[in-house]
Every structure is written in structure tokens, then in C-alpha cells.
Write an enzyme that holds these catalytic residues in place. Sequence first.
Site, mmCIF file in Angstrom:
data_model
loop_
_atom_site.group_PDB
_atom_site.id
_atom_site.type_symbol
_atom_site.label_atom_id
_atom_site.label_comp_id
_atom_site.label_asym_id
_atom_site.label_seq_id
_atom_site.Cartn_x
_atom_site.Cartn_y
_atom_site.Cartn_z
ATOM 1 N N TYR A 1 -14.508 2.768 1.808
ATOM 2 C CA TYR A 1 -13.413 1.883 2.189
ATOM 3 C C TYR A 1 -12.039 2.495 1.958
ATOM 4 O O TYR A 1 -11.068 2.099 2.599
ATOM 5 C CB TYR A 1 -13.488 0.571 1.395
ATOM 6 C CG TYR A 1 -14.471 -0.416 1.963
ATOM 7 C CD1 TYR A 1 -14.202 -1.078 3.161
ATOM 8 C CD2 TYR A 1 -15.670 -0.688 1.316
ATOM 9 C CE1 TYR A 1 -15.097 -1.986 3.687
ATOM 10 C CE2 TYR A 1 -16.571 -1.593 1.836
ATOM 11 C CZ TYR A 1 -16.283 -2.239 3.015
ATOM 12 O OH TYR A 1 -17.169 -3.121 3.540
ATOM 13 N N ASP A 2 -11.933 3.436 1.021
ATOM 14 C CA ASP A 2 -10.621 3.928 0.607
ATOM 15 C C ASP A 2 -10.157 5.119 1.432
ATOM 16 O O ASP A 2 -9.662 6.113 0.902
ATOM 17 C CB ASP A 2 -10.638 4.267 -0.888
ATOM 18 C CG ASP A 2 -10.762 3.020 -1.750
ATOM 19 O OD1 ASP A 2 -9.886 2.800 -2.575
ATOM 20 O OD2 ASP A 2 -11.734 2.254 -1.572
ATOM 21 N N PHE B 1 -9.207 -4.005 7.895
ATOM 22 C CA PHE B 1 -10.451 -3.307 7.569
ATOM 23 C C PHE B 1 -11.471 -3.505 8.682
ATOM 24 O O PHE B 1 -11.581 -4.588 9.259
ATOM 25 C CB PHE B 1 -11.041 -3.822 6.252
ATOM 26 C CG PHE B 1 -10.511 -3.118 5.043
ATOM 27 C CD1 PHE B 1 -10.850 -1.791 4.791
ATOM 28 C CD2 PHE B 1 -9.663 -3.762 4.161
ATOM 29 C CE1 PHE B 1 -10.359 -1.128 3.672
ATOM 30 C CE2 PHE B 1 -9.167 -3.113 3.040
ATOM 31 C CZ PHE B 1 -9.521 -1.793 2.797
ATOM 32 N N ASP C 1 -4.561 -4.594 4.395
ATOM 33 C CA ASP C 1 -5.890 -5.131 4.081
ATOM 34 C C ASP C 1 -6.441 -6.024 5.197
ATOM 35 O O ASP C 1 -7.645 -6.282 5.232
ATOM 36 C CB ASP C 1 -5.850 -5.936 2.776
ATOM 37 C CG ASP C 1 -5.907 -5.041 1.538
ATOM 38 O OD1 ASP C 1 -6.022 -3.809 1.695
ATOM 39 O OD2 ASP C 1 -5.831 -5.576 0.419
ATOM 40 N N ARG D 1 -9.367 -4.337 -11.449
ATOM 41 C CA ARG D 1 -10.314 -4.271 -10.327
ATOM 42 C C ARG D 1 -11.615 -4.992 -10.695
ATOM 43 O O ARG D 1 -12.189 -5.700 -9.869
ATOM 44 C CB ARG D 1 -10.587 -2.804 -9.993
ATOM 45 C CG ARG D 1 -11.655 -2.564 -8.931
ATOM 46 C CD ARG D 1 -11.081 -2.486 -7.548
ATOM 47 N NE ARG D 1 -12.115 -2.306 -6.537
ATOM 48 C CZ ARG D 1 -11.884 -1.868 -5.307
ATOM 49 N NH1 ARG D 1 -10.668 -1.554 -4.927
ATOM 50 N NH2 ARG D 1 -12.872 -1.759 -4.437
ATOM 51 N N LYS E 1 1.143 -4.445 -5.511
ATOM 52 C CA LYS E 1 1.910 -4.293 -4.272
ATOM 53 C C LYS E 1 1.993 -5.588 -3.460
ATOM 54 O O LYS E 1 3.040 -5.897 -2.901
ATOM 55 C CB LYS E 1 1.362 -3.142 -3.424
ATOM 56 C CG LYS E 1 -0.090 -3.233 -3.046
ATOM 57 C CD LYS E 1 -0.601 -1.926 -2.455
ATOM 58 C CE LYS E 1 -2.072 -2.010 -2.129
ATOM 59 N NZ LYS E 1 -2.926 -2.273 -3.301
ATOM 60 N N GLY F 1 -2.471 -2.681 -8.057
ATOM 61 C CA GLY F 1 -1.249 -2.204 -8.707
ATOM 62 C C GLY F 1 -0.097 -3.196 -8.661
ATOM 63 O O GLY F 1 0.927 -2.977 -9.295
#
Length: 197
Positions: free
Chosen positions: A55-56, A39, A36, A130, A16, A14
Amino acid sequence: MKTLVVGVGGMTNGGKSTLANSLHQQTPNSCIIAQDSYFKDDSVVPVDSHGFKQYDMLAALHMDAMMSEVGSWRRDPESFLRQRGLNPVDLEVFVLIVEGFLIFNHRSLNELFDKRYFMEIPYDVCKRRRSSRVYTPPDPPGYFDGHVWPMYLKNRQEMESTVSGIVFLDGLKPKEELLAAVCKDVCREIERLGEKN
């Protein structure tokens, strides 16, 4: 010494990270902590019934380590900057920019924010962006529609039901326009803090 904690959240691809990095460049005595970077190893990320890696979700992240890093900055922002090769300037206010896709969904982290910004873009733009990026491990076929987008909608609904004071930003607007608006808002807050005794 005064501190300001700014959250730059939003959906995948997006904008960010771009906004957070630009804000950091424009803001003296600032540094970034990016979600990020926390993770968990791919081998421990759970898989859903469709075979998609989860992952989300917050469980895929070392949020305890991220909170520890934020805590280090809060205890001594000047030393935190120096340890990262950043030279603090002679100002009273230190700014931490926290950037990530689930920063407002983690209650303990969300409570620390003085300012909250959320970058959003339409589904089709998000999917296109993406698909043009290379991930490690790479997205399997159907991952965006089967996991990424449904989880974004779920996480966003949860965020909106529990968090207030978020400024939603249109990620399709020119980067310079978005940066100017956020910088103006943050600078106003820095000035306000600087004026307080």
C-alpha cells in the site's frame, strides 16, 4: 482570481490530516483533496515476497484520478467549492490543500505546490499510533516493521533527493502550535498574492 496550492505531507499517523483539516477551517476559500481517497481496490494491490500488501507506494493509488481532481480545481476553483457545498467568500485568492503520505513523491503533483509541509514523528510514536488505529483491511502481524516503516524511509529518501522547499514539522509539538505556524505562513502568502495586480 489567484490560487495557492498547499501540500501537507508526512508519515502515517504523523498528524497531517489533523493539520490539513484545521488549516482548511481557518482558511477562507479553501478545500482539501486527500490522497487516502484514491487507494486502489485491495484486490489489485500487489503483494511482496513476505506476503505484505504494497500500500505504501504510488502504484497502490489512482494518481491519475487524483490529478484530474486537482486539475478541476485549478480550472475553476469557485465552481469546485460550490460543487462540494462550500460557499466561496468575496476574496481574490483560492486555496487548495492537498494532503497525503506520498504527495511530494509524485512529480507532476509536487510541481504544483506553492507551499510544502511535512509532518514527522519518531519511529516508536508512529508505531504506537499506527497500532491503535483500525484499518480496512487490518494490518497483518509484523506489517509496520516489515513494510510500513521501511517504505516510509525509502519514500522519504527519494523525496529528499528530488524535492526542495519542504518545511519539516515536528508532529510531537502541540497541534495548536503547529497550526498557528502554518496558518501564519499561508496567510502571509495569501496577502502577498492579494496585493499583486
